[in-house]
Design a protein around this motif. Sequence first.
Motif, PDB file in Angstrom:
ATOM      1  N   LEU A  70       0.808  -1.213   0.000  1.00 48.05           N
ATOM      2  CA  LEU A  70       0.000   0.000   0.000  1.00 48.05           C
ATOM      3  C   LEU A  70       0.850   1.275   0.000  1.00 48.05           C
ATOM      4  N   LEU A  71       1.952   1.266   0.734  1.00 47.98           N
ATOM      5  CA  LEU A  71       2.703   2.494   0.980  1.00 47.98           C
ATOM      6  C   LEU A  71       3.898   2.635   0.031  1.00 47.98           C
ATOM      7  N   THR A  72       4.127   3.862  -0.370  1.00 44.15           N
ATOM      8  CA  THR A  72       5.196   4.179  -1.306  1.00 44.15           C
ATOM      9  C   THR A  72       6.560   4.134  -0.628  1.00 44.15           C
ATOM     10  N   PRO A  73       7.649   3.941  -1.383  1.00 50.35           N
ATOM     11  CA  PRO A  73       8.976   3.946  -0.757  1.00 50.35           C
ATOM     12  C   PRO A  73       9.239   5.244   0.013  1.00 50.35           C
ATOM     13  N   CYS A  74       9.848   5.115   1.178  1.00 52.01           N
ATOM     14  CA  CYS A  74      10.199   6.302   1.954  1.00 52.01           C
ATOM     15  C   CYS A  74      11.199   7.149   1.172  1.00 52.01           C
ATOM     16  N   SER A  75      11.184   8.448   1.431  1.00 50.91           N
ATOM     17  CA  SER A  75      12.016   9.387   0.684  1.00 50.91           C
ATOM     18  C   SER A  75      12.421  10.530   1.602  1.00 50.91           C
ATOM     19  N   ILE A  76      13.172  11.466   1.072  1.00 44.85           N
ATOM     20  CA  ILE A  76      13.526  12.632   1.877  1.00 44.85           C
ATOM     21  C   ILE A  76      12.274  13.405   2.274  1.00 44.85           C
ATOM     22  N   ASP A  77      11.254  13.373   1.422  1.00 46.21           N
ATOM     23  CA  ASP A  77       9.988  14.038   1.763  1.00 46.21           C
ATOM     24  C   ASP A  77       9.275  13.317   2.899  1.00 46.21           C
ATOM     25  N   THR A  78       9.396  11.990   2.920  1.00 50.09           N
ATOM     26  CA  THR A  78       8.844  11.222   4.035  1.00 50.09           C
ATOM     27  C   THR A  78       9.459  11.674   5.349  1.00 50.09           C
ATOM     28  N   PHE A  79      10.771  11.865   5.337  1.00 48.37           N
ATOM     29  CA  PHE A  79      11.456  12.271   6.565  1.00 48.37           C
ATOM     30  C   PHE A  79      11.019  13.669   6.998  1.00 48.37           C
ATOM     31  N   HIS A  80      10.866  14.578   6.051  1.00 48.12           N
ATOM     32  CA  HIS A  80      10.385  15.917   6.406  1.00 48.12           C
ATOM     33  C   HIS A  80       8.974  15.852   7.000  1.00 48.12           C
TER      34      HIS A  80
END
Length: 204
Positions: free
Chosen positions: A91-101
Motif C-alpha cells: 500500500l505504501l510508497t517507498p520512503c524518501s527525503i519528503d517522508t522524513f520531512h
Amino acid sequence: MTDGVQVIAERSGTAFRLPRGAILTVTDPKGEQVADLLAYNAADVREVISSGRTLDYAETISLTTGHALYSNRSQVMLTIIADSVGRHDFLLTPCSIDTFHHFYPDLKPHRGCFGNLAEALAPYGIEPDAIPVAFNCFMNVPVAADGKLRVLPPVSKAGDHIRFRAEMDLIIGLTACSAPDSNGGSFKPIHYEIETVADQAAVL
C-alpha cells in the motif's frame, strides 16, 4: 551454482537482472527489517510492478505464498512461492527525503528507499518518476476498521524469508529500508540470493 548470499547494507539499495524462471530469496537476517522490492520488464522498463493491478486481481491486501505480483499491463511478473512471515505491505510508497520531512521532522533527513532505488536503477535507464509503490517485504501495516493505517514493527524474525519466481526477464530494485517506524526504530541489512534455472537443473 548461485553467487551465494548477497548483502544489502543498512539504509541502502541495489538493482540487478533476474532471468525468467529464476528464484529470488529475500531474507531478513536479524529480524524486524523491511525490504522494498520493485520489478521492471527487462525488455521494456515502462512495464512495471503494480500495486493496484495486483491487489485487484488477488482480492486481498494480505499477499503471501501462491499470490502473483502483476505489472501495470496485467502480466504476472513474480509469483510468491514461499513465505515464512505472511505479513507484507503493498500500500505504501517507498520512503524518501519528503517522508522524513513529513513524519520525522526532528531527525536528520535521509533520501530513503526512493533515493536508493533511484540511484540503483539509473544505469538501467529507469528514472525517478518511474518508481511506483514497492512490494514492501516484511513491512507491517495493519488497517483498522475505520480505514486508519498504522506502521508497526515487522513481525519477521531473524532468518525469515520470502521467495519469488520470476515469470519474465526482470530488472529488480531492492533495499534495506531507511524509515525508523518501518523497522522498529533500528536499521539492519537485508540478504538476497538468486537461483537460476541452470542452478535448479544442476540439483536434480
